[in-house]
Design an enzyme around this catalytic site. Structure first.
Site, PDB file in Angstrom:
ATOM      1  CG  HIS A  46     -94.512 -39.797 -36.867  1.00 36.65           C
ATOM      2  ND1 HIS A  46     -93.499 -39.260 -37.630  1.00 36.65           N
ATOM      3  CD2 HIS A  46     -94.784 -38.875 -35.900  1.00 36.65           C
ATOM      4  CE1 HIS A  46     -93.149 -38.071 -37.127  1.00 36.65           C
ATOM      5  NE2 HIS A  46     -93.921 -37.817 -36.080  1.00 36.65           N
TER       6      HIS A  46
ATOM      7  CG  ASP B 296     -95.343 -35.972 -32.520  1.00 35.64           C
ATOM      8  OD1 ASP B 296     -95.118 -36.624 -33.563  1.00 35.64           O
ATOM      9  OD2 ASP B 296     -94.433 -35.515 -31.793  1.00 35.64           O
TER      10      ASP B 296
HETATM   11  O1  DOR Z   1     -91.230 -37.837 -30.030  1.00 32.27           O
HETATM   12  C1  DOR Z   1     -91.158 -37.768 -31.245  1.00 32.27           C
HETATM   13  N1  DOR Z   1     -91.215 -38.859 -32.040  1.00 32.27           N
HETATM   14  N2  DOR Z   1     -90.998 -36.565 -31.808  1.00 32.27           N
HETATM   15  C2  DOR Z   1     -90.757 -36.403 -33.113  1.00 32.27           C
HETATM   16  O2  DOR Z   1     -90.656 -35.293 -33.540  1.00 32.27           O
HETATM   17  C3  DOR Z   1     -90.620 -37.578 -33.993  1.00 32.27           C
HETATM   18  C4  DOR Z   1     -91.325 -38.744 -33.460  1.00 32.27           C
HETATM   19  C5  DOR Z   1     -91.020 -40.054 -34.138  1.00 32.27           C
HETATM   20  O3  DOR Z   1     -90.943 -40.088 -35.369  1.00 32.27           O
HETATM   21  O4  DOR Z   1     -90.913 -41.066 -33.431  1.00 32.27           O
HETATM   22 ZN    ZN Z   2     -93.674 -35.859 -35.139  1.00 32.95          ZN
END
Ligand code: DOR
Ligand code: ZN
Length: 432
Positions: A71, A314
């Site tokens: 992200h 992630d």
């Molecule tokens: O822990 C998480 N954070 N899982 C996700 O799927 C999204 C992510 C986020 O965008 O902060």
């Molecule tokens: Zn994610």
């Protein structure tokens, strides 16, 4: 080395142990890079005129590591991360390419947002950036996003990651729609209703701690559904951040039946369990949550036997204000780009749980294959994206020194052996 980043002539990487799962290479080799491309790999290569030399004696030389789930938070949440800081974190962590999720603001649900991200990546990115487009408009789960436009603009997959597309009919249509584009739908497999209001895994520990837990079944029911929809449509479904033993079994069975299903696992689900939540540190809170010891063991097994195709971080940066205070109020997610490689080397490879070549395969050849990305191999003609490792160096995790804008990691203060040593993108040294 920063001088080299500005002016990239030929580069000879000498005497490193080349591990390239794509060509089955494991041995001491020289690697020559010219014009951003790997031109020769051989036991001893002559030094071309005006070439820079990297003495990689005692180091591991791999294809560039690829993280298909990060992200980058831009546009819209630049206080957490930007394309510039996130890709610097990637370079420091040994990654030469990242795929960025669509839960930005605005959501990456149309070509203009994809264009914006790619323009930022071109001008400010330290590594390659491949955007992932949203499946539904605004991630609302109600109507399909501009899928054709997103594919045309360069999205390499589609996902509402962070949210589960609960409407199976809509998800089916998404799969049918993207089939001709030859790219997968990536599933955040978490039943919204089973997981609502929870902040950890449901089990003895959640009961002891008095926190609401999500059962493993919240993931398993959606993995089962998505495999059935992939079977129905013939589409490729990729399951993000697999975290339960049941999901590993379902993916294994789906693959055995010939369904086009693939899966990834995060470093934190491979090395931590629900026990870490006993600290009440909000940096142990993520979706999906840290699971039981049995789940963790099943994930390692799945990684070894190929049920799980790749490792993805992630990387989910959040500001301190979002990750302090009450556990159940904190945001979900942790940063991962700058800790992943050292964690995996120290906790999985060093104790002998995962062979080094398997780890490298799951971070190079396999993610490249999965999303049809350039790279993932270290042979003549391939882009000169390389990750060099030092297996012996002691590495202390110091969040204050992260290139990422955020510091939300449960690994702060850990001392690890083995770490990325140098990262090269298109023949340019981007880290250190
Ligand atoms: O822990 C998480 N954070 N899982 C996700 O799927 C999204 C992510 C986020 O965008 O902060
Ligand atoms: Zn994610």
């Amino acid at each position: 080395m920063s001088a080299r980043a500005r002016n990239a002539g030929p580069l000879l990487i000498r005497n490193g142990r080349v591990i390239d799962p794509a060509s089955g290479t494991d041995g001491v080799q020289d690697v020559l890079i010219e014009d951003g491309t790997i031109t020769r790999v051989a036991a001893t290569l002559p030094l071309p005129e005006q070439a820079d030399v990297v003495d990689a004696t005692g180091k591991i030389v791999c294809p560039g590591f690829i993280d298909i789930h990060v992200h980058l938070r831009e546009p819209g949440h630049e206080y957490k991360e930007t394309v510039a800081t996130g890709t610097r974190a990637a370079a420091a962590g040994g990654f030469t390419a990242v795929c960025c999720m669509a839960n930005t603001d605005p959501v990456n649900d149309n070509g203009a947002v994809t264009d914006y991200i790619l323009a930022k990546a071109r001008t400010e990115g330290a590594v390659r950036v491949y955007p992932i487009g949203a499946v539904t408009r605004g991630l609302r789960g109600e109507a399909l996003a501009e899928l054709a436009e997103l594919a045309e603009a360069g999205c390499v997959a589609f996902s509402d990651d962070g949210k589960c597309v609960m409407n199976a009919a809509l998800y089916r249509h998404a799969m049918e729609y993207v089939l001709p584009f030859g790219v997968p739908v990536i599933s955040h497999a978490e039943d919204t209703h089973l997981a609502r209001g929870t902040s950890m895994h449901e089990g003895v520990v959640s009961t002891e701690l008095g926190l609401a837990g999500a059962p493993a079944a919240a993931e398993d029911v959606m993995v089962a559904r998505d495999i059935l929809l992939a079977e129905l449509t013939g589409a490729h479904v990729h399951i993000a951040h697999l975290s339960t033993a049941g999901a590993v079994r379902l993916v294994r069975e789906g693959k055995a039946r010939g369904v086009r299903v693939t899966a990834e696992v995060t470093p934190h689900h491979l090395v931590l369990t629900e026990d870490a939540v006993r600290t009440y540190d909000p940096n142990t809170k993520m979706a999906p949550p840290l699971r039981s010891k049995r789940d963790r063991e099943a994930l390692v097994e799945g990684l070894l036997d190929g049920t799980i195709d790749c490792i993805a971080t992630d990387h989910a940066p959040h500001a301190l204000s979002e990750k302090e205070g009450e556990y159940d109020q904190a945001a979900f997610g942790i940063v991962g780009l700058e800790t992943a490689v050292a964690i995996l080397l120290d906790r999985l490879v060093r104790p002998g749980h995962v062979p080094l070549a398997t780890l490298v395969a799951r971070m190079t050849r396999d993610p490249a294959r999965l999303l049809n990305l350039p790279g993932g191999r270290l042979t003549a003609g391939a882009p000169a994206d390389l990750t060099l490792l030092d297996l012996d160096v002691e590495h202390a995790v110091e969040p204050a020194r992260f290139r990422s804008k955020s510091r939300n990691t449960p690994f702060g203060g850990w001392t690890l052996r083995g770490a990325p040593w140098m990262t090269i993108v298109g023949g340019r040294v981007v880290s250190p």
